[in-house]
Design a protein around this motif. Structure first.
Motif, mmCIF file in Angstrom:
data_model
loop_
_atom_site.group_PDB
_atom_site.id
_atom_site.type_symbol
_atom_site.label_atom_id
_atom_site.label_comp_id
_atom_site.label_asym_id
_atom_site.label_seq_id
_atom_site.Cartn_x
_atom_site.Cartn_y
_atom_site.Cartn_z
ATOM 1 N N ALA A 20 0.830 -1.207 0.000
ATOM 2 C CA ALA A 20 0.000 0.000 0.000
ATOM 3 C C ALA A 20 0.868 1.262 0.000
ATOM 4 O O ALA A 20 0.604 2.214 -0.744
ATOM 5 C CB ALA A 20 -0.920 -0.001 1.222
ATOM 6 N N GLY A 21 1.910 1.270 0.850
ATOM 7 C CA GLY A 21 2.779 2.444 0.925
ATOM 8 C C GLY A 21 3.545 2.691 -0.354
ATOM 9 O O GLY A 21 3.688 3.844 -0.800
ATOM 10 N N LEU A 22 4.048 1.617 -0.985
ATOM 11 C CA LEU A 22 4.754 1.770 -2.257
ATOM 12 C C LEU A 22 3.815 2.263 -3.346
ATOM 13 O O LEU A 22 4.199 3.098 -4.186
ATOM 14 C CB LEU A 22 5.367 0.425 -2.671
ATOM 15 C CG LEU A 22 6.744 0.095 -2.106
ATOM 16 C CD1 LEU A 22 7.126 -1.340 -2.467
ATOM 17 C CD2 LEU A 22 7.797 1.060 -2.620
ATOM 18 N N SER A 23 2.581 1.774 -3.350
ATOM 19 C CA SER A 23 1.605 2.232 -4.335
ATOM 20 C C SER A 23 1.329 3.717 -4.164
ATOM 21 O O SER A 23 1.279 4.478 -5.143
ATOM 22 C CB SER A 23 0.302 1.429 -4.194
ATOM 23 O OG SER A 23 0.516 0.046 -4.424
ATOM 24 N N ASP A 80 12.307 9.856 3.379
ATOM 25 C CA ASP A 80 11.350 10.211 4.440
ATOM 26 C C ASP A 80 9.920 10.213 3.916
ATOM 27 O O ASP A 80 8.994 9.854 4.637
ATOM 28 C CB ASP A 80 11.695 11.589 5.013
ATOM 29 C CG ASP A 80 12.955 11.566 5.848
ATOM 30 O OD1 ASP A 80 12.882 11.132 6.999
ATOM 31 O OD2 ASP A 80 14.017 11.955 5.327
ATOM 32 N N GLN A 81 9.735 10.609 2.659
ATOM 33 C CA GLN A 81 8.385 10.603 2.090
ATOM 34 C C GLN A 81 7.845 9.177 1.998
ATOM 35 O O GLN A 81 6.679 8.919 2.306
ATOM 36 C CB GLN A 81 8.369 11.249 0.708
ATOM 37 C CG GLN A 81 6.962 11.278 0.089
ATOM 38 C CD GLN A 81 6.944 11.721 -1.355
ATOM 39 O OE1 GLN A 81 7.913 12.309 -1.851
ATOM 40 N NE2 GLN A 81 5.857 11.419 -2.055
ATOM 41 N N LEU A 82 8.709 8.246 1.577
ATOM 42 C CA LEU A 82 8.283 6.851 1.512
ATOM 43 C C LEU A 82 7.950 6.324 2.902
ATOM 44 O O LEU A 82 6.960 5.601 3.092
ATOM 45 C CB LEU A 82 9.375 5.999 0.865
ATOM 46 C CG LEU A 82 9.109 4.495 0.756
ATOM 47 C CD1 LEU A 82 7.771 4.212 0.089
ATOM 48 C CD2 LEU A 82 10.229 3.798 0.002
ATOM 49 N N CYS A 83 8.751 6.696 3.907
ATOM 50 C CA CYS A 83 8.446 6.316 5.296
ATOM 51 C C CYS A 83 7.068 6.829 5.706
ATOM 52 O O CYS A 83 6.257 6.096 6.292
ATOM 53 C CB CYS A 83 9.508 6.884 6.232
ATOM 54 S SG CYS A 83 11.001 5.893 6.374
ATOM 55 N N ASP A 84 6.804 8.089 5.384
ATOM 56 C CA ASP A 84 5.510 8.691 5.740
ATOM 57 C C ASP A 84 4.353 7.995 5.023
ATOM 58 O O ASP A 84 3.273 7.814 5.600
ATOM 59 C CB ASP A 84 5.511 10.184 5.404
ATOM 60 C CG ASP A 84 6.454 10.986 6.293
ATOM 61 O OD1 ASP A 84 6.773 10.500 7.402
ATOM 62 O OD2 ASP A 84 6.887 12.073 5.881
ATOM 63 N N ASP A 85 4.576 7.589 3.770
ATOM 64 C CA ASP A 85 3.521 6.890 3.028
ATOM 65 C C ASP A 85 3.252 5.514 3.626
ATOM 66 O O ASP A 85 2.102 5.058 3.648
ATOM 67 C CB ASP A 85 3.933 6.753 1.556
ATOM 68 C CG ASP A 85 3.818 8.062 0.799
ATOM 69 O OD1 ASP A 85 2.987 8.899 1.196
ATOM 70 O OD2 ASP A 85 4.561 8.262 -0.181
ATOM 71 N N ILE A 123 9.848 -0.507 14.122
ATOM 72 C CA ILE A 123 10.622 0.523 13.446
ATOM 73 C C ILE A 123 10.651 0.195 11.959
ATOM 74 O O ILE A 123 11.106 -0.883 11.552
ATOM 75 C CB ILE A 123 12.065 0.626 13.999
ATOM 76 C CG1 ILE A 123 12.031 1.022 15.478
ATOM 77 C CG2 ILE A 123 12.864 1.656 13.206
ATOM 78 C CD1 ILE A 123 11.950 -0.117 16.443
ATOM 79 N N ILE A 124 10.108 1.106 11.153
ATOM 80 C CA ILE A 124 10.167 0.984 9.696
ATOM 81 C C ILE A 124 11.443 1.664 9.239
ATOM 82 O O ILE A 124 11.631 2.866 9.459
ATOM 83 C CB ILE A 124 8.948 1.645 9.026
ATOM 84 C CG1 ILE A 124 7.648 1.059 9.574
ATOM 85 C CG2 ILE A 124 9.016 1.483 7.510
ATOM 86 C CD1 ILE A 124 6.398 1.774 9.085
ATOM 87 N N SER A 125 12.327 0.905 8.619
ATOM 88 C CA SER A 125 13.636 1.428 8.234
ATOM 89 C C SER A 125 13.798 1.357 6.714
ATOM 90 O O SER A 125 13.549 0.316 6.109
ATOM 91 C CB SER A 125 14.736 0.617 8.920
ATOM 92 O OG SER A 125 16.009 1.107 8.590
ATOM 93 N N ILE A 126 14.211 2.487 6.120
ATOM 94 C CA ILE A 126 14.384 2.584 4.673
ATOM 95 C C ILE A 126 15.845 2.857 4.345
ATOM 96 O O ILE A 126 16.470 3.727 4.950
ATOM 97 C CB ILE A 126 13.532 3.735 4.090
ATOM 98 C CG1 ILE A 126 12.056 3.539 4.405
ATOM 99 C CG2 ILE A 126 13.763 3.873 2.577
ATOM 100 C CD1 ILE A 126 11.396 2.436 3.644
ATOM 101 N N GLY A 127 16.393 2.117 3.398
ATOM 102 C CA GLY A 127 17.694 2.413 2.820
ATOM 103 C C GLY A 127 17.498 2.596 1.325
ATOM 104 O O GLY A 127 16.946 1.722 0.661
#
Length: 499
Positions: free
Chosen positions: A275-278, A469-474, A455-459
């Protein structure tokens, strides 16, 4: 008395020299992770409730981590052979406390930029053991201080390394006791009179799904590549700088969805990821079509139809060591065959689309995971890599593994952490956020549970995804949308029952 003391010192000196001369062959998977164009490092963020005392921090590292043979060994190459050799460790070459005066204006950006630079700084394998800590005594939005750990993936697989971190920690209210890890949920076995028919049907499904997944894996090795999207990796992505971001969400929210929909935690985070990636990709397509603006991003659907991408999931095939096993291993300073990289790869499909009902993402995730659990393709993939290594060498196996990552879009992982807050390396831990750099993908999404949090972690490759950060927020927004949809469904059900 004096002679006895000198004799004792001589024995200790001999034991130390013997320890330093001990060598152990490197595992094939570990060697593959050091192959050219496939140099993988784990970047681990640890946020604390208080400022870090460097002296205490070093003391705790010396008492725990240095007892692990891998963390006190250097790599010694002899032709095509690599071996681990025990050595004396100088902590001043592994623990750094940089000046953080420049962090006053924007502490979060300072930490992000510091870690981003670490993602491209090489580490000489022959000079020292392949790990280091960077103590950043700067107050961020989530912690009073942050420690960034950089460790080469050849030292162990992700699950083992996270478990080792837990084994180095202690309970807050009882410094002598190890923390508690949540136990994996066990499914109930259902009885029934049609056991034989069910068994036959299960065998048919296992064979069918395994054949389908093996065909997809082989195709991915040879030619099958994900459709190009704004988050798909380009050439040279392994060498580019990575940007890291994380968000802390409530584990209770995830469990609420899990219980209400009768799914697993993994199903929930997988659905939230889709959902977040979409949501994130749609916002990029909206902007690219010249329809910028917040209202348009929320109301317009500019995603291409039938847009499908895939994620690689790398997991440990060896039974995960318990905290008690690892603590005993640290005490004895012996691996006892429970360490190393014994991993397999699973390919997970993601359908990128905006769904009217957010719960659709969770249902699809459950269906995908139920099917994958019946497939033995990951075992076949592991055997394929072992055979390739045996017959054609490490470089060939590394080339095939690179092809899997290069032909898919991103990596997804989900790891359980302690069920309570802990004291790690002498300080009260607020959060832990792992990520990875050095492999041919532009994005990794990692979920790490800790106490009552996830914890949602993005690299992310900073050239393709300049604002992770935008992807984290989504992703966070998608979790909230699913939670609200579950609540609305429960209210609607209660209303019907009342009528």
């Amino acid at each position: 008395m004096k002679n006895s003391k000198m004799k004792s010192m001589a024995i200790k000196k001999k034991e130390k020299e013997k320890k330093e001369e001990e060598e152990e062959p490197m595992s094939p998977t570990g060697r593959m992770m050091l192959a050219p164009k496939f140099n993988i490092f784990i970047i681990l963020f640890m946020g604390y409730y208080s400022k870090i005392d460097p002296i205490l921090f070093k003391k705790c590292i010396h008492q725990t981590l240095l007892k692990h043979p891998r963390f006190s060994s250097i790599l010694v190459a002899s032709g095509a052979s690599f071996r681990w050799r025990r050595t004396a460790v100088d902590l001043d070459r592994h623990i750094f406390v940089p000046d953080v005066a420049a962090a006053a204006e924007s502490p979060d950006e300072f930490v992000a930029e510091y870690a981003s630079r670490l993602s491209v700084i090489p580490m000489e394998s022959a000079a020292k053991p392949l790990w280091e800590f960077h103590v950043l005594n700067v107050k961020t939005s989530d912690a009073e201080a942050v420690v960034v750990m950089k460790i080469h993936h050849s030292l162990g697989d992700g699950v083992s390394l996270v478990a080792l971190t837990h084994a180095c920690s202690r309970k807050i209210d009882d410094p002598a006791s190890l923390p508690v890890l949540p136990l994996p949920s066990k499914k109930r076995r259902e009885g029934g009179g049609r056991g034989l028919l069910k068994l036959i049907w299960m065998v048919v499904l296992i064979l069918f799904y395994t054949l389908v997944d093996v065909a997809a894996f082989v195709s991915t090795l040879l030619f099958l590549r994900d459709v190009k999207t704004p988050v798909g990796a380009g050439r040279g992505v392994r060498l580019s700088r990575k940007r890291f971001a994380h968000r802390i969400v409530s584990l209770e929210d995830v469990k609420f969805i899990k219980n209400a929909m009768n799914v697993s935690v993994n199903d929930v985070v997988l659905g939230v990821t889709e959902a977040g990636l979409s949501r994130y990709l749609n916002s990029i397509y909206v902007k690219n079509r010249g329809k910028g603006g917040e209202n348009n991003e929320k109301s317009s659907n500019c995603l291409p139809k039938n847009l499908g991408i895939r994620s690689t999931v790398v997991f440990n095939l060896r039974p995960s060591p318990t905290i008690e096993d690892l603590a005993e291993m640290l005490e004895k300073e012996e691996l006892n065959g429970m360490w190393g990289n014994v991993v397999a790869i699973v390919l997970l499909p993601f359908t990128i689309a905006l769904q009217d009902d957010p719960l659709t993402y969770i249902r699809k995730a459950k269906s995908t995971m139920d099917r994958k659990k019946l497939s033995l393709a990951h075992q076949c993939a592991c055997i394929t890599m072992k055979l390739t290594t045996s017959f054609f060498g490490i470089k060939a196996a590394a080339r095939l593994t690179r092809a899997v990552f290069r032909n898919t879009t991103f990596t997804f992982s989900n790891v359980m952490g302690p069920a309570e807050e802990v004291n790690l390396f002498g300080h009260h831990l607020r959060y832990i956020a792992p990520s990875v750099c050095g492999f041919p993908q532009s994005l990794i999404i990692h979920y790490q549970s800790y106490n009552d949090k996830i914890i949602i972690s993005i690299g992310a490759d900073e050239k393709l995804i300049s604002n992770p950060d935008q992807l984290c927020d989504d992703l966070v927004k998608s979790l909230q949308n699913v939670k609200e949809a579950v609540k609305q469904r429960a209210l609607a059900s209660a209303s019907l029952d009342y009528c």
